[in-house]
Design a protein around this motif. Structure first.
Motif, PDB file in Angstrom:
ATOM      1  N   VAL A 267       5.395  10.787  45.827  1.00 41.08           N
ATOM      2  CA  VAL A 267       5.459  12.051  46.574  1.00 41.08           C
ATOM      3  C   VAL A 267       4.501  11.990  47.759  1.00 41.08           C
ATOM      4  N   LEU A 268       5.048  12.232  48.951  1.00 43.00           N
ATOM      5  CA  LEU A 268       4.273  12.227  50.198  1.00 43.00           C
ATOM      6  C   LEU A 268       4.729  13.404  51.055  1.00 43.00           C
ATOM      7  N   GLU A 269       3.907  13.777  52.035  1.00 44.56           N
ATOM      8  CA  GLU A 269       4.307  14.855  52.933  1.00 44.56           C
ATOM      9  C   GLU A 269       5.181  14.310  54.069  1.00 44.56           C
ATOM     10  N   SER A 270       6.110  15.163  54.546  1.00 41.48           N
ATOM     11  CA  SER A 270       7.184  14.765  55.458  1.00 41.48           C
ATOM     12  C   SER A 270       6.805  13.752  56.543  1.00 41.48           C
ATOM     13  N   ALA A 271       5.945  14.113  57.473  1.00 43.89           N
ATOM     14  CA  ALA A 271       5.670  13.220  58.605  1.00 43.89           C
ATOM     15  C   ALA A 271       5.107  11.887  58.119  1.00 43.89           C
ATOM     16  N   VAL A 272       4.364  11.937  57.017  1.00 48.95           N
ATOM     17  CA  VAL A 272       3.724  10.735  56.464  1.00 48.95           C
ATOM     18  C   VAL A 272       4.785   9.854  55.786  1.00 48.95           C
ATOM     19  N   ALA A 273       5.664  10.483  54.998  1.00 52.99           N
ATOM     20  CA  ALA A 273       6.761   9.757  54.353  1.00 52.99           C
ATOM     21  C   ALA A 273       7.614   9.072  55.416  1.00 52.99           C
ATOM     22  N   ASP A 274       7.979   9.806  56.461  1.00 59.06           N
ATOM     23  CA  ASP A 274       8.819   9.250  57.531  1.00 59.06           C
ATOM     24  C   ASP A 274       8.136   8.056  58.189  1.00 59.06           C
TER      25      ASP A 274
ATOM     26  N   TYR B 163       5.766   5.956  56.954  1.00 54.00           N
ATOM     27  CA  TYR B 163       5.705   4.746  56.125  1.00 54.00           C
ATOM     28  C   TYR B 163       7.091   4.161  55.858  1.00 54.00           C
ATOM     29  N   VAL B 164       8.118   5.021  55.784  1.00 50.81           N
ATOM     30  CA  VAL B 164       9.477   4.509  55.591  1.00 50.81           C
ATOM     31  C   VAL B 164       9.933   3.764  56.858  1.00 50.81           C
ATOM     32  N   ALA B 165       9.582   4.298  58.026  1.00 55.12           N
ATOM     33  CA  ALA B 165       9.929   3.615  59.276  1.00 55.12           C
ATOM     34  C   ALA B 165       9.260   2.241  59.350  1.00 55.12           C
ATOM     35  N   GLN B 166       8.124   2.097  58.680  1.00 49.05           N
ATOM     36  CA  GLN B 166       7.404   0.824  58.706  1.00 49.05           C
ATOM     37  C   GLN B 166       7.866  -0.131  57.603  1.00 49.05           C
ATOM     38  N   ASN B 167       8.676   0.390  56.635  1.00 49.72           N
ATOM     39  CA  ASN B 167       9.096  -0.428  55.492  1.00 49.72           C
ATOM     40  C   ASN B 167      10.594  -0.271  55.262  1.00 49.72           C
ATOM     41  N   ASP B 168      11.361  -1.270  55.743  1.00 50.37           N
ATOM     42  CA  ASP B 168      12.826  -1.235  55.697  1.00 50.37           C
ATOM     43  C   ASP B 168      13.405  -1.044  54.316  1.00 50.37           C
ATOM     44  N   ASP B 169      12.663  -1.488  53.285  1.00 51.20           N
ATOM     45  CA  ASP B 169      13.200  -1.438  51.922  1.00 51.20           C
ATOM     46  C   ASP B 169      13.017  -0.073  51.259  1.00 51.20           C
ATOM     47  N   LEU B 170      12.342   0.864  51.951  1.00 52.88           N
ATOM     48  CA  LEU B 170      12.097   2.186  51.362  1.00 52.88           C
ATOM     49  C   LEU B 170      12.952   3.262  52.027  1.00 52.88           C
ATOM     50  N   MET B 171      13.112   4.392  51.332  1.00 53.23           N
ATOM     51  CA  MET B 171      13.825   5.539  51.915  1.00 53.23           C
ATOM     52  C   MET B 171      13.248   6.851  51.414  1.00 53.23           C
ATOM     53  N   VAL B 172      13.470   7.906  52.201  1.00 48.81           N
ATOM     54  CA  VAL B 172      13.082   9.257  51.789  1.00 48.81           C
ATOM     55  C   VAL B 172      14.321   9.887  51.152  1.00 48.81           C
ATOM     56  N   THR B 173      14.211  10.393  49.919  1.00 45.35           N
ATOM     57  CA  THR B 173      15.375  11.008  49.263  1.00 45.35           C
ATOM     58  C   THR B 173      15.550  12.430  49.800  1.00 45.35           C
ATOM     59  N   ASP B 174      16.740  13.003  49.556  1.00 48.40           N
ATOM     60  CA  ASP B 174      16.876  14.417  49.922  1.00 48.40           C
ATOM     61  C   ASP B 174      16.737  15.319  48.698  1.00 48.40           C
ATOM     62  N   ILE B 175      16.092  14.810  47.640  1.00 48.01           N
ATOM     63  CA  ILE B 175      15.789  15.644  46.473  1.00 48.01           C
ATOM     64  C   ILE B 175      14.805  16.740  46.918  1.00 48.01           C
ATOM     65  N   ALA B 176      15.196  17.992  46.670  1.00 45.09           N
ATOM     66  CA  ALA B 176      14.374  19.109  47.178  1.00 45.09           C
ATOM     67  C   ALA B 176      13.164  19.352  46.278  1.00 45.09           C
ATOM     68  N   LEU B 177      11.974  19.338  46.869  1.00 49.82           N
ATOM     69  CA  LEU B 177      10.760  19.673  46.125  1.00 49.82           C
ATOM     70  C   LEU B 177      10.276  21.032  46.608  1.00 49.82           C
ATOM     71  N   GLU B 178       9.659  21.781  45.695  1.00 47.09           N
ATOM     72  CA  GLU B 178       9.150  23.099  46.087  1.00 47.09           C
ATOM     73  C   GLU B 178       7.952  22.945  47.009  1.00 47.09           C
ATOM     74  N   VAL B 179       7.889  23.808  47.998  1.00 46.91           N
ATOM     75  CA  VAL B 179       6.710  23.825  48.865  1.00 46.91           C
ATOM     76  C   VAL B 179       5.998  25.156  48.672  1.00 46.91           C
ATOM     77  N   SER B 180       4.735  25.205  49.081  1.00 42.76           N
ATOM     78  CA  SER B 180       3.966  26.436  48.940  1.00 42.76           C
ATOM     79  C   SER B 180       3.229  26.702  50.248  1.00 42.76           C
ATOM     80  N   ALA B 181       2.872  27.948  50.467  1.00 45.83           N
ATOM     81  CA  ALA B 181       2.135  28.323  51.679  1.00 45.83           C
ATOM     82  C   ALA B 181       0.787  27.593  51.716  1.00 45.83           C
ATOM     83  N   ASP B 182       0.317  27.184  50.538  1.00 40.81           N
ATOM     84  CA  ASP B 182      -0.958  26.467  50.394  1.00 40.81           C
ATOM     85  C   ASP B 182      -0.923  25.049  50.966  1.00 40.81           C
ATOM     86  N   ASP B 183       0.281  24.518  51.242  1.00 41.93           N
ATOM     87  CA  ASP B 183       0.400  23.104  51.618  1.00 41.93           C
ATOM     88  C   ASP B 183      -0.072  22.805  53.047  1.00 41.93           C
ATOM     89  N   SER B 184      -0.083  23.840  53.906  1.00 32.51           N
ATOM     90  CA  SER B 184      -0.363  23.617  55.333  1.00 32.51           C
ATOM     91  C   SER B 184      -1.755  23.058  55.587  1.00 32.51           C
TER      92      SER B 184
END
Ligand code: ARG
Length: 281
Positions: free
Chosen positions: A205-212, A214-235
């Motif tokens: 589990v990683l945050e959006s911009a960070v996941a994107d 590291y995935v851009a840097q690693n061809d063998d990885l991908m970001v799933t579209d499995i929805a995770l709950e977010v909270s106002a506390d995450d910002s």
């Protein structure tokens, strides 16, 4: 005897100097935090330096990159810190720590502020002050491309290993949203990425911009579209010692300006590109 007396005087001098340094910029005595925090902004200005705790393992916000052959700490948070320092007329001193030591360093007075993609949670607000939020992430699940058809829902991770950075809010996200999975906590994000690539963990589990990034840097990885709950506390917000009222107001003024004129989004975009180019080198 004379010699001994001499060295005692030198020692006493060192102790007095040490004590002075303490009361100006870095307050290590948490009991007097509030007393000195009122002029935290002035203390930084008169010291001529702002000490910033971060964990440079989190592209595009803070990461190591080779620039002109030299290892440097760069990122959107670092650009932000440099702009803040410019406006305050001070230089920047970066303390690069494991993420789970960043807030501790702030608490111990080893840093004036902590800027590290830190989510301003209610729990952290009990111990620290925070500026206004400057970035709102989403929570994402990263997997190996090879497993795309096996991992399509949270349930498909039952009895599997899901990674999160030690000390991050992603640990509690795994615990609360992946109740049937096993949490694997690791100190550094690049190490989590390696564990995932090697298959010793099944998801991360990683945050959006960070996941994107590291995935851009690693061809063998991908970001799933499995929805995770977010909270106002995450910002993300900048963490400050409790009671840093003037510093907080000044940082909020700068953040507002940089948010409204689009500079923060530019920092994120520019450093996403920089992280990709650096990985490609
Ligand atoms: N936003 C998350 C948190 O505050 C993760 C931050 C991790 N930051 C880093 N530089 N590694 O818990």
């Amino acid at each position: 005897m004379k010699k001994l007396f001499g060295s005692l005087i030198v020692l006493a001098g060192v102790l007095v100097l040490g004590a002075c340094g303490n009361s100006s910029a870095n307050n290590t005595d948490s009991s007097s935090n509030t007393a000195s925090a009122d002029n935290q902004l002035e203390a930084i200005k008169s010291a001529g330096v702002i000490n910033v705790a971060t964990s440079a393992d989190f592209a595009p916000f803070e990461f190591h990159a080779l620039i002109d052959g030299k290892d440097q700490i760069v990122g959107a948070d670092i650009d932000l810190v440099n702009e803040i320092a410019d406006q305050l007329g001070v230089t920047v001193n970066i303390l690069d720590l494991d993420f789970n030591a960043v807030l501790t360093a702030l608490q111990q007075g080893k840093a004036d502020i902590a800027v590290s993609g830190i989510s301003a949670t209610e729990e952290r607000k009990q111990t620290f002050d925070f500026t206004d939020n400057y970035f709102t992430p989403e929570q994402k699940l990263v997997i190996n491309k090879d497993n795309a058809s096996a991992y399509t829902s949270i349930d498909s991770f039952a009895s599997k290993k899901v990674g999160a950075q030690k000390g991050s809010i992603q640990e509690s996200i795994v615990q609360s949203q992946f109740a049937d999975s096993q949490l694997v906590s690791i100190a550094k994000v690049p190490n989590l990425i390696n564990e995932l690539k090697q298959g010793s963990i099944d998801g991360l589990v990683l945050e959006s911009a960070v996941a994107d990034s590291y995935v851009a840097q690693n061809d063998d990885l991908m970001v799933t579209d499995i929805a995770l709950e977010v909270s106002a506390d995450d910002s993300y917000a900048i963490a400050l010692p409790k009671g840093s009222t003037e510093l907080q107001a000044e940082l909020n003024r700068i953040l507002k300006e940089l948010d409204e004129n689009g500079t923060i989004s530019e920092y994120v975009q520019k450093n996403t590109d920089l992280a990709n180019e650096n990985a490609a080198q």
